[in-house]
Write a protein that holds these residues in place. Structure first.
Motif, PDB file in Angstrom:
ATOM      1  N   ASP B 284       0.894  -1.040  -0.125  1.00 31.58           N
ATOM      2  CA  ASP B 284      -0.044   0.256  -0.184  1.00 31.58           C
ATOM      3  C   ASP B 284       1.161   1.470  -0.599  1.00 31.58           C
ATOM      4  O   ASP B 284       1.729   1.552   0.694  1.00 31.58           O
ATOM      5  CB  ASP B 284      -0.845   0.054   1.329  1.00 31.58           C
TER       6      ASP B 284
ATOM      7  N   LYS C  39     -10.895  -0.992   3.448  1.00 34.14           N
ATOM      8  CA  LYS C  39      -9.855  -0.891   4.067  1.00 34.14           C
ATOM      9  C   LYS C  39      -9.636  -0.540   5.593  1.00 34.14           C
ATOM     10  O   LYS C  39     -10.042   0.142   6.127  1.00 34.14           O
ATOM     11  CB  LYS C  39      -8.743   0.323   3.418  1.00 34.14           C
ATOM     12  N   TYR C  41      -6.090  -0.660   8.346  1.00 36.92           N
ATOM     13  CA  TYR C  41      -4.474  -1.100   8.265  1.00 36.92           C
ATOM     14  C   TYR C  41      -4.316  -1.520   9.655  1.00 36.92           C
ATOM     15  O   TYR C  41      -4.433  -0.867  10.389  1.00 36.92           O
ATOM     16  CB  TYR C  41      -3.942   0.649   8.416  1.00 36.92           C
ATOM     17  N   GLY C  69     -11.125   9.078   6.105  1.00 33.88           N
ATOM     18  CA  GLY C  69     -10.435   7.700   5.383  1.00 33.88           C
ATOM     19  C   GLY C  69     -10.554   8.347   3.548  1.00 33.88           C
ATOM     20  O   GLY C  69     -10.178   8.192   2.810  1.00 33.88           O
ATOM     21  N   THR C  72      -6.837   7.909   1.181  1.00 35.11           N
ATOM     22  CA  THR C  72      -6.899   6.063   1.369  1.00 35.11           C
ATOM     23  C   THR C  72      -8.047   5.564  -0.119  1.00 35.11           C
ATOM     24  O   THR C  72      -8.241   5.264  -0.449  1.00 35.11           O
ATOM     25  CB  THR C  72      -7.805   5.303   2.414  1.00 35.11           C
ATOM     26  N   LYS C  75      -7.100   6.540  -3.179  1.00 36.12           N
ATOM     27  CA  LYS C  75      -5.920   5.815  -3.056  1.00 36.12           C
ATOM     28  C   LYS C  75      -6.583   4.736  -3.485  1.00 36.12           C
ATOM     29  O   LYS C  75      -5.863   3.908  -4.453  1.00 36.12           O
ATOM     30  CB  LYS C  75      -4.679   5.626  -2.440  1.00 36.12           C
ATOM     31  N   VAL C  81      -3.464   1.485  -2.840  1.00 34.38           N
ATOM     32  CA  VAL C  81      -3.632   1.004  -2.069  1.00 34.38           C
ATOM     33  C   VAL C  81      -5.003  -0.091  -2.426  1.00 34.38           C
ATOM     34  O   VAL C  81      -5.455  -0.107  -3.394  1.00 34.38           O
ATOM     35  CB  VAL C  81      -4.648   1.853  -0.673  1.00 34.38           C
TER      36      VAL C  81
END
Lengths: 341, 285, 340
Positions: B284, C39, C41, C69, C72, C75, C81
């Motif tokens: 990522d 998503k 992490y 977010g 994110t 991406k 991502v």
């Protein structure tokens, strides 16, 4: 191409933004899919009309996914494990010599001494060998003594190559003489030891006798202070063989054709001349080059290792072999040989 | 076709980076320094000891060992250079954000990785071959020694660089740029030492210790390839002449590599590259 | 699957034609379509079930607090991502296919370009990677558009942050994009640069290029965006056109001698906020049968009738900023209530 599935068709009705252009184009051109679409369009929407873009979760879930559905080998854990297994396997294979890293090759130092020149092939495995004279290789005080002992003209160069200093050590060897009687029974036993059967013995070979003579010889060795030889000059009466009845070549070729003859013996035999005319030195072809030059009207064979750290020159004239060898260049050993004449 | 274009574009970019970041200049200066120093050393060897105590062959044997010593220095420079170039160019770019705009283009990540790798391989191999050739010429000029198999030796030296570089590429997809360089060079050194240990073990007939060298040469093929390269720079007959007491000496190699081992090195590179591609694919940004 | 999807009754020609029409009449595929993006992490969820859509030629603002977010999501859309779940499409292609990004320009939040290249070379590199033919003259024009014409031959390493961001903008625009994703495009720019960005976005909209704009500067979003998506804690908290979100209007009244009856009349209209003699009253759209236009005169008439002395009546509009804060606070309140 592949037909889009039901979920895609359903989505085309209820959530068209979620359908790829390629699927749209396919459906437009495909009667089969249009029929499917007509059926899907007739049904009520399973989740009610979508209110928010993408609220059509049921379709989203049932639609084909590529993300997260990686093929097995692309999962890092699987790949790392596979790599570790292969690595361990290769390591084990190497440790057990199933996968050799280096090609093992027998490296024979190129050394020439009096004993090499007055040596006879050991044929005791193939018959009776009776040594009538064993040569007695020994060191002597100086060249004059050597000349007296061997009756040879002592090869003493007047100028030495660079790096060769001091006085040479002198070695002499007397004449070596042996009589070899071929024994088919002994040869059969040697072959059996090597796990082979003996080819038929030519008529008259069994019990035939060969007399082999080598020497006398003399070798002068100059050494570096560290002990490594820096120049060897040797001269010897070339080995000869004579026979009553069956010729030496017949005996030699037959022995060479036998299974299980050790490589060094074979090389020595092949080089053993019947008339003292060929080179009595085996040349390792993979790491040395040999060439023939003319020295004083007589051909001489020059052998030089590929990296030119070793060279030797051999000349046979009138049944006398002269060898000049050492950690020198070919031009240097040739210069010494020319100097000797 | 777009894939090929992407790979070549990135490879060209990597080469340009090496040039613009003055890596080429730094390596060139270092190499010229090393060549000059070795040239001086060889000429002294020829002038002082060669005159009366060593024969020409003995001088050449000494030269071949010195040549290997200098080549080892060269391969170390190449290893350090490429390993520390591989770190910044991959891990550094993902860390700094340069990779973001590049990977948001219609490219696949493995194409970008292949391009980087190809650029680094071209750079590293070209460096090793050119510098090695220059070193051979220096030796030829000073002590009149020409190695028996220079082409094979230089190719193996380049292969050694490729192996180390592939490892550095893999590491740089997992850890930080600095760490990847340090780990790659550290492993390179460790394998070399293990090889020396194994050689000593072989000399003393201790199979267990000899196996250390063998296994480490499989795990990371740099040392095996290095020994193959050394074999090309010097003649085994000459070593046999020196005698068995030199066995296990790290700058002597008396045997050529087997085809199976070369195949293994190729398989190793392919596998490690594959791991790097998988790791980079899932990263990522 | 080699055979047809549905084994149904024999083809009905009319139904087939209807279906064909259905497909033919569909609007063009969206610039961005995302559904159920997730998503995490580690164990911390960053994005949960985000769905959004940006139609062709539409300018959509992405708003939300830090850590909501937004970056994110962007991406994930661009394949930078890996999404844990959900799916997305760019310009009618699934994002798993790199070709989906062929006509997408992207200015990352973390904008850095190869410092050893010149601005011109960075542009050429991106044109090559995008696989489109853009003449050097066009590339120069693009640099000029962001004000870098003078510095085109200079190494990027010597650029200031603002200039790098301008370069990033040029990179996002150079390959004839149909969708431009701008992540905090003005974070390093001076007011002049912000105005430039605004003009560029408006120009893109006029040319039918879709834009997804993530910005902290709400005023900027308010001025250029057709629609807004508000993210909070990894979820879509609200989305819609500016009218949808800012439909509530406000009137500020300066009243003296406000009786309880006056207070009651104000409260009947909408939420009241009192600061001394000033009253801020929100006016929901189209309430109580009265049209928007009539709500204020009626209120003033009633207040005067009730004996209040009206010193001032000022129209007010809820800013996007206040609305955003409202939404986020409401979300926080709901969460704390749910926790209790």
């Amino acid at each position: 191409m592949r037909h889009p599935d039901d979920a895609v068709l359903r989505r085309l009705v209820h959530e068209p933004a979620g359908v790829a252009d390629t699927d749209r184009e396919h459906v437009t051109a495909c009667p089969q899919c249009l029929d499917g679409l007509a059926i899907v369009a007739g049904r009520p929407h399973p989740g009610g009309a979508p209110t928010v873009p993408g609220a059509d979760r049921r379709d989203a879930r049932s639609a084909p996914r590529t993300r997260g559905g990686d093929p097995l080998w692309r999962r890092p854990a699987v790949a790392v494990t596979a790599f570790a297994v292969v690595l361990a396997g290769a390591g084990a294979a190497a440790a057990n010599d199933w996968l050799p890293i280096f090609r093992t090759e027998e490296v024979v130092p190129l050394e020439v001494g009096a004993d090499d020149l007055v040596d006879l092939p050991d044929l005791s495995a193939y018959g009776d060998v009776v040594v009538t004279q064993d040569g007695d290789v020994e060191a002597v005080q100086d060249a004059a003594t050597a000349a007296a002992r061997t009756g040879l003209e002592i090869p003493e160069p007047t100028t030495l190559p660079r790096g060769v200093t001091g006085e040479p050590a002198v070695q002499v060897g007397g004449e070596v003489e042996a009589t070899f009687t071929f024994s088919a029974e002994r040869a059969a036993r040697a072959a059996a030891d090597a796990g082979e059967t003996l080819p038929p013995t030519p008529a008259g070979l069994d019990g035939s006798q060969v007399r082999m003579v080598a020497g006398p010889g003399v070798a002068l060795t100059w050494s570096h202070p560290s002990g490594a030889p820096s120049l060897v000059v040797a001269r010897a009466v070339a080995p000869t063989a004579s026979s009553s009845g069956v010729s030496f070549e017949t005996v030699r070729d037959h022995v060479l054709s036998l299974p299980g003859v050790p490589e060094d013996l074979a090389a020595q035999l092949r080089a053993f001349p019947a008339d003292g005319s060929t080179l009595p030195l085996p040349v390792p072809a993979d790491r040395a080059t040999s060439s023939t030059v003319d020295v004083g009207g007589v051909p001489a064979t020059v052998v030089e290792t590929h990296d030119r750290s070793m060279a030797a020159v051999v000349q046979v004239e009138d049944g006398v072999v002269t060898v000049v060898a050492g950690p020198l260049g070919a031009d240097e050993v040739l210069a010494v040989l020319r100097d000797l004449r | 076709m777009t894939g090929v274009r992407t790979v070549l574009t990135i490879a060209g970019l990597t080469l340009r980076e090496a040039r613009r970041r003055r890596v080429v200049l730094a390596l060139a200066v270092l190499t010229v320094l090393l060549l000059g120093l070795s040239g001086w050393g060889f000429s002294r060897l020829a002038a002082e000891s060669g005159l009366d105590t060593l024969t020409s062959g003995q001088a050449r044997l000494a030269a071949s060992q010195l040549l290997n010593l200098v080549m080892f220095g060269l391969s170390l420079i190449a290893a350090l250079g490429t390993a520390f170039l591989a770190g910044p160019t991959l891990a550094g770019e993902t860390e700094s954000g340069i990779a973001l705009s590049v990977l948001a283009r219609p490219v696949r990540r493995h194409q970008v990785l292949l391009g980087k790798w190809l650029g680094l391989v071209t750079f590293g191999s070209a460096y090793v071959v050119l510098a090695g050739l220059a070193q051979c010429l220096v030796v030829l000029a000073t002590v009149d020694y020409w190695p028996p198999r220079p082409a094979a030796a230089l190719a193996l030296l380049a292969a050694q660089t490729v192996v180390l570089l592939t490892l550095a590429v893999l590491l740089s997809t997992v850890v930080s740029p600095m760490a990847s360089g340090v780990v790659a060079v550290g492993l390179f050194g460790a394998t070399w030492i293990a090889g020396v240990v194994g050689g000593v073990g072989a000399a003393f007939g201790n199979e267990g210790v000899a196996r250390v060298g063998t296994i480490s040469r499989m795990v990371l093929p740099t040392d095996g390839l290095w020994r193959g390269a050394m074999h090309g720079f010097q003649d085994s007959a000459a070593i046999a002449q020196v005698g068995a007491e030199m066995e296990g000496f790290p700058f002597l190699s008396d045997a050529p590599l087997t085809g199976a081992y070369l195949a293994w090195a190729a398989v190793w590179v392919a596998m490690v590259w594959g791991l790097a591609a998988i790791s980079f694919q899932r990263r990522d940004l | 699957m080699a055979t047809g999807p549905t084994a149904g009754p024999p083809a009905d020609v009319a139904a087939r034609e209807t279906a064909a029409r259905l497909v033919a009449e569909l609007p063009p595929s969206s610039a961005i379509w995302a559904s159920g993006l997730r998503k995490s992490y580690g164990r911390r969820p960053a994005v949960e079930e985000v769905s959004l859509e940006v139609r062709r030629g539409e300018v959509v603002g992405l708003l939300g607090p830090n850590g909501a977010g937004k970056t994110t999501v962007i991406k994930m859309l661009l394949g930078l991502v890996r999404a844990d779940g959900g799916e997305a499409m760019l310009l009618g292609r699934p994002t798993t296919d790199p070709a989906a990004r062929a006509r997408v320009g992207y200015l990352p939040e973390l904008f850095r370009y190869q410092p050893w290249l010149s601005a011109t070379e960075v542009m050429a590199l991106h044109v090559r990677l995008a696989g489109v033919t853009v003449t050097p003259a066009e590339q120069r024009e693009c640099l000029a558009l962001v004000g870098l014409a003078e510095r085109s031959r200079d190494r990027v390493g010597g650029f200031s942050k603002g200039m790098q961001q301008r370069l990033g903008l040029a990179v996002a625009l150079v390959a004839r994009p149909e969708l431009v994703v701008l992540d905090e495009p003005t974070s390093a720019l001076d007011p002049l640069g912000r105005a430039d960005v605004r003009d560029i976005v408006l120009d893109l909209r006029s040319r039918g290029v879709a834009v997804l704009l993530n910005s902290h500067l709400i005023g900027e979003v308010e001025r250029v965006c057709d629609r807004v998506v508000i993210l909070d804690r990894g979820r879509v908290a609200a989305s819609g056109t500016l009218e949808d979100l800012l439909g509530r209007r406000e009137v500020r009244l300066h009243l003296v001698d406000a009786s309880p009856a006056v207070h009651a009349r104000l409260a009947a209209t909408g939420t009241v906020e009192q600061t001394g003699d000033w009253y801020a009253v929100t006016l929901p759209v189209g309430t109580g049968g009265a049209t928007d236009d009539d709500a204020v005169p009626h209120l003033v008439r009633d207040l005067v009738a009730l004996g209040a002395r009206v010193h001032a009546v000022e129209p007010g509009r809820v800013s996007l900023e206040e609305r955003l804060l409202d939404i986020l606070r409401a979300g926080a309140t709901a969460r704390s209530e749910a926790d209790a």
